[in-house]
Write an enzyme that holds these catalytic residues in place. Structure first.
Site, PDB file in Angstrom:
ATOM      1  N   LYS A  17     -28.821  26.514  56.220  1.00  0.00           N
ATOM      2  CA  LYS A  17     -28.661  25.898  54.889  1.00  0.00           C
ATOM      3  C   LYS A  17     -29.894  25.063  54.526  1.00  0.00           C
ATOM      4  CE  LYS A  17     -26.258  21.899  54.486  1.00  0.00           C
ATOM      5  NZ  LYS A  17     -27.035  20.817  53.849  1.00  0.00           N
ATOM      6  N   ASN A  18     -30.322  24.227  55.464  1.00  0.00           N
ATOM      7  CA  ASN A  18     -31.389  23.284  55.121  1.00  0.00           C
ATOM      8  C   ASN A  18     -32.763  23.924  55.083  1.00  0.00           C
ATOM      9  OD1 ASN A  18     -29.507  21.374  54.726  1.00  0.00           O
ATOM     10  ND2 ASN A  18     -29.842  20.276  56.656  1.00  0.00           N
ATOM     11  N   ASP A  53     -27.337  15.476  62.435  1.00  0.00           N
ATOM     12  CA  ASP A  53     -26.326  16.473  62.076  1.00  0.00           C
ATOM     13  C   ASP A  53     -25.553  17.003  63.290  1.00  0.00           C
ATOM     14  OD1 ASP A  53     -27.077  16.193  59.458  1.00  0.00           O
ATOM     15  OD2 ASP A  53     -28.420  17.905  59.461  1.00  0.00           O
ATOM     16  N   ASP A 106     -23.952  14.710  50.287  1.00  0.00           N
ATOM     17  CA  ASP A 106     -23.038  14.034  51.205  1.00  0.00           C
ATOM     18  C   ASP A 106     -22.974  12.552  50.919  1.00  0.00           C
ATOM     19  OD1 ASP A 106     -21.967  15.938  53.005  1.00  0.00           O
ATOM     20  OD2 ASP A 106     -24.018  16.277  53.656  1.00  0.00           O
ATOM     21  N   ARG A 159     -27.675  17.435  47.498  1.00  0.00           N
ATOM     22  CA  ARG A 159     -28.827  16.606  47.819  1.00  0.00           C
ATOM     23  C   ARG A 159     -30.140  17.392  47.695  1.00  0.00           C
ATOM     24  NH1 ARG A 159     -31.099  11.497  48.688  1.00  0.00           N
ATOM     25  NH2 ARG A 159     -32.741  11.676  50.223  1.00  0.00           N
TER      26      ARG A 159
END
Ligand code: EPU
Length: 427
Positions: free
Chosen positions: A31-32, A316, A126, A102
């Site tokens: 995802k990031n 994380d 988040d 974000r």
């Protein structure tokens, strides 16, 4: 792509004590990384094919945001999207989309560097305490940008950015990405010292280089970006790096439930430190061609862990580690150094019977042989996944609500766990 939050909000995940888990899990793309790769398509006209794209809600939200700005996204295959930048760009990121994710802040660097102006709302995502963007702003100001903040919007302008020497006081992931994506079109050379060096940033830099950007030091804490003329970058195809956090989630699942899993695509080189600590807890993790095998026998041992920027233990991973410690033999102390507010899920783990005490940015976890199923709520993506993992080690049934958080970052967590023997359903 999964439905967005509103439609999903009534859904729950039901997990029963499970194990051993046996078989293979394909670890999806990160995802990031993919969200930043998508934002990078703002830098040059053309068509981009991104592969190994996880099927997660945040990708759909990012696609909507980029669509509003002028880049369209279509699903062109399994885990593949094609993005089209036709050169008609409106550098405005609307509040309704920005507040949901974000990573929307990642349009700032490309838009400012390429189009000289951008207006966006302050980003959401988040909810674990204050997440300022002062380092993004200071870095871009050093490159000649001016900022105004009014009515919750940031408006940035620059005739053409120029190179600068920027030293971060802290290696911020988002600030590093925004400065790099702004610097690729700046006049002259930008040097970023104490840059964040997460594998997802290296992935972004690799894509930028294949678009024609001139970047030295990829993967290191000093990035040197020699700006190219605006208009000289080109579109490209790129494969998203595997998600190390999702890989760690499946390791944690095997750790608490027992068993042996082959994690296809997991990369030791991106998870060196956390894998070492998992081994200290008693897991056997073996390198294979194209992945890692994790083998869990017997009870885990407790360890002490502190979160740090990469290559340290990522924040994380922390909810997963706390969950593993909750059923390990002994007492472990976990120290959070990145987000002061990121212990909220502890209350949910306590509902499952976990013995955890928090004091400021420390958590003391006294391991128990087993947890006990209860109704809990996912407060964010990573904590949500950790509650699912905890449910595997809890007697009876654990019902997890707030599933839309998990969908933001996990590609079919339920299906992947069920396929290796977990007793888990989505209702
Ligand atoms: N910070 C500042 N000022 C800034 C930027 C950051 O004070 O200008 C602070 C933040 O408030 C935070 C710390 O620095 O306390 C870390 O922030 P960073 O900029 O490194 O993180 P980010 O880019 O906002 C990304 C991931 C997070 C992950 C962090 C740390 C994305 C979209 N998000 O956030 O991932 O926790 O790096 O590794 O890439 C998640 O995936 O669930 C997630 C939250």
């Amino acid at each position: 792509m999964p439905p967005t939050a509103d439609l999903e909000s009534e859904q729950q995940i039901v997990v029963r004590k499970s194990g051993p888990l046996l078989g293979e899990i394909v670890v999806p793309g990160a995802k990031n990384s993919v969200l930043k790769l998508m934002a990078a398509t703002l830098l040059a006209e053309g068509e981009y094919r991104l592969s190994n794209v996880p099927d997660i809600a945040d990708v759909a939200i990012m696609a909507d945001l980029l669509d509003a700005i002028g880049v369209s996204t279509t699903i062109s295959g399994p885990n593949e999207i094609t993005m089209h930048n036709g050169g008609v760009i409106e550098p405005v990121a609307p509040y309704e989309l920005v507040e949901r994710i974000r990573a929307s802040i990642n349009v700032l660097g490309p838009l400012l560097g390429r189009y000289g102006r951008v207006r966006l709302s302050l980003p959401g995502g988040d909810d674990f305490g204050s997440r300022p963007i002062d380092m993004h702003v200071a870095g871009l100001e050093a490159m000649g940008a001016t900022f105004e903040v009014a009515h919750g919007d940031v408006e940035a302008r620059a005739e053409r950015l120029h190179g600068a020497d920027i030293t971060f006081e802290f290696p911020s992931v988002g600030a590093t990405e925004n400065i790099v994506t702004a610097a690729v079109h700046a006049k002259g050379t930008t040097v970023i010292d104490n840059a964040a060096r997460e594998p997802e940033i290296a992935d972004l830099c690799t894509m930028l280089v294949s678009m024609g950007a001139d970047i030295e030091g990829v993967g290191s804490s000093t990035l040197v970006v020699h700006g190219v003329e605006p208009g000289s970058l080109r579109s490209t195809d790129h494969r998203t790096v595997t998600d190390r956090i999702q890989a760690a989630t499946y390791i944690a699942a095997a750790a608490v439930a027992g068993g042996e899993l082959f994690l296809r695509g997991a990369r030791r080189e991106d998870m060196e430190m956390v894998l070492r600590r998992f081994s200290d807890m008693g897991l056997r993790i073996v390198d294979q061609h194209h992945g890692l095998t994790v083998c869990s026998e017997g009870r885990l041992r407790s360890i002490d862990v502190a979160t740090l920027p990469y290559p340290g233990i990522a924040t994380d991973y922390k909810p997963l580690i706390v969950t593993m410690l909750a059923v390990a033999d002994g007492v472990g102390i976990v120290t959070e150094n990145l987000y002061p507010g990121r212990f909220r899920y502890v209350e949910e783990l306590q509902r499952l019977g976990a013995d955890i005490r928090t004091d400021g940015h420390h958590a003391v976890v006294r391991g128990l042989p087993s947890l006990s199923g209860a109704r809990v709520r996912a407060p964010d993506i990573r904590a949500g996944a950790a509650l699912v993992v905890a449910g595997l080690a809890a007697e009876g049934e654990t019902m997890i609500s707030g599933v839309h958080h998990i969908d933001r970052g996990y590609d079919d967590l339920v299906g992947r766990l069920a396929a290796v023997g977990a007793s888990i359903d989505r209702i």
